[in-house]
Design a protein around this motif. Structure first.
Motif, PDB file in Angstrom:
ATOM      1  N   GLY A 102       0.911  -1.340   0.107  1.00 58.61           N
ATOM      2  CA  GLY A 102       0.126   0.622  -0.084  1.00 58.61           C
ATOM      3  C   GLY A 102       1.136   1.311  -0.112  1.00 58.61           C
ATOM      4  O   GLY A 102       1.883   1.175   0.173  1.00 58.61           O
ATOM      5  N   HIS A 103       0.569   2.420  -0.378  1.00 59.98           N
ATOM      6  CA  HIS A 103       0.690   3.321  -0.535  1.00 59.98           C
ATOM      7  C   HIS A 103       2.018   3.730  -1.547  1.00 59.98           C
ATOM      8  O   HIS A 103       2.580   2.776  -1.998  1.00 59.98           O
ATOM      9  CB  HIS A 103       1.362   4.060   1.050  1.00 59.98           C
ATOM     10  CG  HIS A 103      -0.063   4.108   1.350  1.00 59.98           C
ATOM     11  ND1 HIS A 103      -0.808   5.250   1.333  1.00 59.98           N
ATOM     12  CD2 HIS A 103      -1.002   3.129   2.469  1.00 59.98           C
ATOM     13  CE1 HIS A 103      -2.678   4.567   2.327  1.00 59.98           C
ATOM     14  NE2 HIS A 103      -2.047   3.259   3.060  1.00 59.98           N
ATOM     15  N   GLY A 104       2.957   4.414  -1.013  1.00 62.67           N
ATOM     16  CA  GLY A 104       4.502   4.556  -2.028  1.00 62.67           C
ATOM     17  C   GLY A 104       4.620   5.994  -2.452  1.00 62.67           C
ATOM     18  O   GLY A 104       3.416   6.834  -2.894  1.00 62.67           O
ATOM     19  N   LYS A 112       7.451   5.048   8.273  1.00 68.00           N
ATOM     20  CA  LYS A 112       6.325   5.209   7.658  1.00 68.00           C
ATOM     21  C   LYS A 112       5.818   3.804   6.913  1.00 68.00           C
ATOM     22  O   LYS A 112       6.210   3.209   6.622  1.00 68.00           O
ATOM     23  CB  LYS A 112       6.787   6.350   6.557  1.00 68.00           C
ATOM     24  CG  LYS A 112       7.450   7.714   6.876  1.00 68.00           C
ATOM     25  CD  LYS A 112       7.678   8.408   5.729  1.00 68.00           C
ATOM     26  CE  LYS A 112       8.638   9.048   5.060  1.00 68.00           C
ATOM     27  NZ  LYS A 112       9.817   9.400   4.930  1.00 68.00           N
ATOM     28  N   GLU A 113       4.263   4.334   6.595  1.00 69.94           N
ATOM     29  CA  GLU A 113       3.388   2.795   6.200  1.00 69.94           C
ATOM     30  C   GLU A 113       3.777   2.083   5.342  1.00 69.94           C
ATOM     31  O   GLU A 113       4.072   1.066   4.988  1.00 69.94           O
ATOM     32  CB  GLU A 113       2.155   3.455   6.431  1.00 69.94           C
ATOM     33  CG  GLU A 113       1.067   1.704   5.550  1.00 69.94           C
ATOM     34  CD  GLU A 113      -0.608   2.321   5.721  1.00 69.94           C
ATOM     35  OE1 GLU A 113      -0.795   4.147   5.608  1.00 69.94           O
ATOM     36  OE2 GLU A 113      -1.197   1.668   5.495  1.00 69.94           O
ATOM     37  N   LYS A 114       4.432   3.309   4.420  1.00 71.62           N
ATOM     38  CA  LYS A 114       4.774   3.056   2.783  1.00 71.62           C
ATOM     39  C   LYS A 114       6.107   1.702   2.881  1.00 71.62           C
ATOM     40  O   LYS A 114       6.386   1.158   1.473  1.00 71.62           O
ATOM     41  CB  LYS A 114       4.473   4.208   2.050  1.00 71.62           C
ATOM     42  CG  LYS A 114       5.897   5.250   2.651  1.00 71.62           C
ATOM     43  CD  LYS A 114       6.400   5.884   1.075  1.00 71.62           C
ATOM     44  CE  LYS A 114       7.358   7.062   1.248  1.00 71.62           C
ATOM     45  NZ  LYS A 114       7.952   8.352   0.265  1.00 71.62           N
ATOM     46  N   LEU A 119      -0.949  -4.542   0.942  1.00 70.87           N
ATOM     47  CA  LEU A 119      -0.610  -4.799   2.238  1.00 70.87           C
ATOM     48  C   LEU A 119      -0.668  -3.429   2.692  1.00 70.87           C
ATOM     49  O   LEU A 119      -0.282  -2.505   2.142  1.00 70.87           O
ATOM     50  CB  LEU A 119       0.713  -5.102   2.659  1.00 70.87           C
ATOM     51  CG  LEU A 119       0.887  -6.818   1.978  1.00 70.87           C
ATOM     52  CD1 LEU A 119       2.092  -7.302   2.102  1.00 70.87           C
ATOM     53  CD2 LEU A 119      -0.387  -7.612   3.111  1.00 70.87           C
ATOM     54  N   HIS A 120      -1.269  -3.383   4.023  1.00 71.59           N
ATOM     55  CA  HIS A 120      -0.914  -2.041   4.804  1.00 71.59           C
ATOM     56  C   HIS A 120      -1.556  -2.091   6.026  1.00 71.59           C
ATOM     57  O   HIS A 120      -1.371  -2.867   7.188  1.00 71.59           O
ATOM     58  CB  HIS A 120      -2.468  -1.335   5.195  1.00 71.59           C
ATOM     59  CG  HIS A 120      -2.758  -1.234   3.294  1.00 71.59           C
ATOM     60  ND1 HIS A 120      -3.160   0.902   2.833  1.00 71.59           N
ATOM     61  CD2 HIS A 120      -3.478  -1.818   2.308  1.00 71.59           C
ATOM     62  CE1 HIS A 120      -3.297   0.618   1.692  1.00 71.59           C
ATOM     63  NE2 HIS A 120      -3.586  -0.886   1.214  1.00 71.59           N
ATOM     64  N   MET A 121      -0.491  -0.293   6.883  1.00 70.73           N
ATOM     65  CA  MET A 121      -0.308  -0.496   8.931  1.00 70.73           C
ATOM     66  C   MET A 121      -1.234   0.849   9.061  1.00 70.73           C
ATOM     67  O   MET A 121      -1.642   1.724   8.271  1.00 70.73           O
ATOM     68  CB  MET A 121       0.626  -0.307   8.528  1.00 70.73           C
ATOM     69  CG  MET A 121       1.947  -0.907   8.260  1.00 70.73           C
ATOM     70  SD  MET A 121       2.768  -2.304   8.990  1.00 70.73           S
ATOM     71  CE  MET A 121       3.270  -3.215   7.256  1.00 70.73           C
ATOM     72  N   ASP A 122      -1.901   0.029  10.252  1.00 71.41           N
ATOM     73  CA  ASP A 122      -2.878   1.133  10.183  1.00 71.41           C
ATOM     74  C   ASP A 122      -3.092   1.622  10.722  1.00 71.41           C
ATOM     75  O   ASP A 122      -1.745   2.181  11.347  1.00 71.41           O
ATOM     76  CB  ASP A 122      -4.137  -0.140  11.144  1.00 71.41           C
ATOM     77  CG  ASP A 122      -5.675  -0.161  11.216  1.00 71.41           C
ATOM     78  OD1 ASP A 122      -5.899   0.918  10.615  1.00 71.41           O
ATOM     79  OD2 ASP A 122      -6.395  -1.331  10.823  1.00 71.41           O
ATOM     80  N   ALA A 163     -12.077   6.578   2.914  1.00 72.39           N
ATOM     81  CA  ALA A 163     -11.088   7.083   2.664  1.00 72.39           C
ATOM     82  C   ALA A 163     -10.002   6.478   1.525  1.00 72.39           C
ATOM     83  O   ALA A 163      -8.997   6.753   0.836  1.00 72.39           O
ATOM     84  CB  ALA A 163     -10.079   7.116   4.211  1.00 72.39           C
ATOM     85  N   GLU A 164      -9.831   5.199   1.703  1.00 72.32           N
ATOM     86  CA  GLU A 164      -9.001   3.936   0.757  1.00 72.32           C
ATOM     87  C   GLU A 164      -9.231   3.970  -0.516  1.00 72.32           C
ATOM     88  O   GLU A 164      -8.738   4.644  -1.744  1.00 72.32           O
ATOM     89  CB  GLU A 164      -9.096   2.560   0.897  1.00 72.32           C
ATOM     90  CG  GLU A 164      -7.808   2.043   2.046  1.00 72.32           C
ATOM     91  CD  GLU A 164      -6.761   2.228   2.046  1.00 72.32           C
ATOM     92  OE1 GLU A 164      -6.025   2.102   1.211  1.00 72.32           O
ATOM     93  OE2 GLU A 164      -6.026   2.760   3.030  1.00 72.32           O
ATOM     94  N   ASN A 165     -10.636   4.822  -1.114  1.00 74.95           N
ATOM     95  CA  ASN A 165     -11.207   4.873  -2.448  1.00 74.95           C
ATOM     96  C   ASN A 165     -11.165   5.911  -3.008  1.00 74.95           C
ATOM     97  O   ASN A 165     -11.452   6.532  -3.876  1.00 74.95           O
ATOM     98  CB  ASN A 165     -12.780   4.603  -2.022  1.00 74.95           C
ATOM     99  CG  ASN A 165     -13.209   3.532  -2.206  1.00 74.95           C
ATOM    100  OD1 ASN A 165     -12.170   2.284  -2.289  1.00 74.95           O
ATOM    101  ND2 ASN A 165     -13.902   2.331  -1.586  1.00 74.95           N
TER     102      ASN A 165
HETATM  103 ZN   LIG Z   1      -3.206   2.092   4.381  1.00 79.83          ZN
END
Ligand SMILES: [Zn+2]
Length: 294
Positions: free
Chosen positions: A78-80, A94-96, A148-151, A181-183
Motif C-alpha cells: 500500500g501507498h508509495g 512510514k506505512e509505505k 498490504l497496509h499498516m493501520d 478514505a482508501e477509495n
Molecule cells: Zn494504508
C-alpha cells in the motif's frame, strides 16, 4: 406420399434459408452493432483510464514457481512515492516503507516455497493509483490479490491486525469510513463509459469474488491466530474499489497499528513481521490449492 415429401422438402429448404438468414444476421451483429459497442468501449477507455495502464503493468516482474503454469499471486504494498500512508508513533516509520518491506518478505517466502507465481505492484518507492494496482492484477489474470497496509488510529491503545474482504455492505461504520478514505483517489471510475454494461455482466462473478475473498480472509486469520496479535473482530468487510477492480479473490490486510508503540516496534523488524508473513503465505497456498481441486 409424393406430395408429403415435396412439402417436407419445401419445409426443409425454407429451414435452410432461415438458418442462412439467421447466420447472416448473427454475422452482421458480430461485425456491426456489437462490434461498434466494443469499439466504443475501447474508445471510452483510451480517453480515460487505460492509457496510463501499460506503464504500470510493463514494470511488473513475475517471479516463477518451481512448476510452470501455477496461479499468480499479486501482492500490493500500500501507498508509495508522494503518498506515505500513516506515520508511526515513534516518528521513525512510514506505512509505505513497512508495506514494501513486508510485501518483499512475503514474495521471497512464497518464491522459496515454489508453489505459486508472484508479482508485486511496486518493488520500490513509487506512487501508483488504486486503479493501476487493480489493473496489474487483471492484466496478469491473478489468482489472488493481497493489498498490504499498516493501520493508524487516534486511540493509542488500538492494536492488532485486521483482514478486510470485499463486500457491498460494510461490517461497521469504521470499516465504511476506512473504505471511503482508501477509495478517495478513484473518482475516475464513476465516469467510465462501460461501467453499467460491465456491472450487469459481472454481478454473478462479483458475488463469487466476494465469497472467495471472505473465505481467504478467514483462512488467513485462522493461520495467524495464536501466532500474531489480531484485533478482537479481525475479519471486516467493506467496499474497496481496489479489491473489486482486481476481479479476483482479494483482501486488504492491516498488519497492525503503527500508532501503537508496541505494534509499531514489532512491525518495524523482519522478525516481528515474520509470523504474519508465514501465516499469509500458508493461507495463500491452501486457498489456491482448494480452488484448483475442483
Ligand atoms: Zn494504508
Amino acid at each position: 406420399m409424393e406430395r408429403k415429401r415435396r412439402i417436407g422438402l419445401t419445409i426443409f429448404a425454407a429451414g435452410l434459408a432461415a438458418a442462412a438468414l439467421l447466420a447472416l444476421a448473427v454475422a452482421k451483429v458480430r461485425t456491426g452493432a456489437v462490434g461498434d459497442a466494443i469499439a466504443l468501449i475501447g474508445e471510452a477507455r483510451t480517453g480515460g483510464l487505460t492509457l496510463v495502464l501499460p506503464d504500470a503493468v510493463k514494470n511488473v516482474r513475475v517471479r516463477e514457481a518451481l512448476v510452470p503454469g501455477r496461479p499468480i499471486v499479486v501482492i500490493d504494498p500500500g501507498h508509495g512515492g508522494h503518498d506515505p500512508g500513516a506515520s508511526g508513533v515513534s516518528g521513525a516509520s512510514k506505512e509505505k516503507d513497512l508495506t514494501l518491506a513486508m510485501a518483499k518478505e512475503l514474495a521471497d517466502l512464497l518464491q522459496q516455497r515454489g508453489r505459486v507465481r508472484i508479482a508485486l505492484t511496486r518493488e520500490d518507492d513509487q506512487y501508483l493509483t488504486l486503479e493501476e494496482r487493480a489493473a496489474i492484477a487483471r492484466h496478469l489474470r491473478a489468482g489472488l490479490f493481497l493489498s498490504l497496509h499498516m493501520d493508524s488510529a487516534p486511540n493509542p491503545m488500538a492494536k492488532g491486525a485486521t483482514v478486510y474482504s470485499l463486500s457491498d455492505v460494510a461490517s461497521s461504520v469504521e470499516a465504511a469510513r476506512f473504505a471511503a478514505a482508501e477509495n478517495r483517489d478513484d473518482t475516475a471510475l464513476s465516469s467510465e463509459g462501460d461501467a453499467s454494461v460491465r456491472a450487469l455482466l459481472a454481478d454473478v462473478a462479483l458475488r463469487e469474488q466476494m465469497e472467495q475473498s471472505a473465505g481467504l480472509a478467514e483462512r488467513m486469520l485462522k493461520r495467524a491466530a495464536g501466532r500474531f496479535e489480531l484485533r478482537p473482530r479481525p475479519h471486516q468487510f467493506a467496499a474497496f474499489h481496489v479489491l473489486r477492480r482486481a476481479e479476483t479473490p482479494a483482501v486488504l490486510i492491516e498488519a497492525g497499528y503503527i500508532s501503537n508503540g508496541e505494534d509499531e516496534a514489532k512491525l518495524m523488524t523482519k522478525e516481528g513481521r515474520a509470523p504474519l508473513v508465514l501465516a499469509l503465505a500458508q493461507a495463500v497456498e491452501a486457498d489456491l490449492a482448494t480452488r484448483a481441486g475442483h
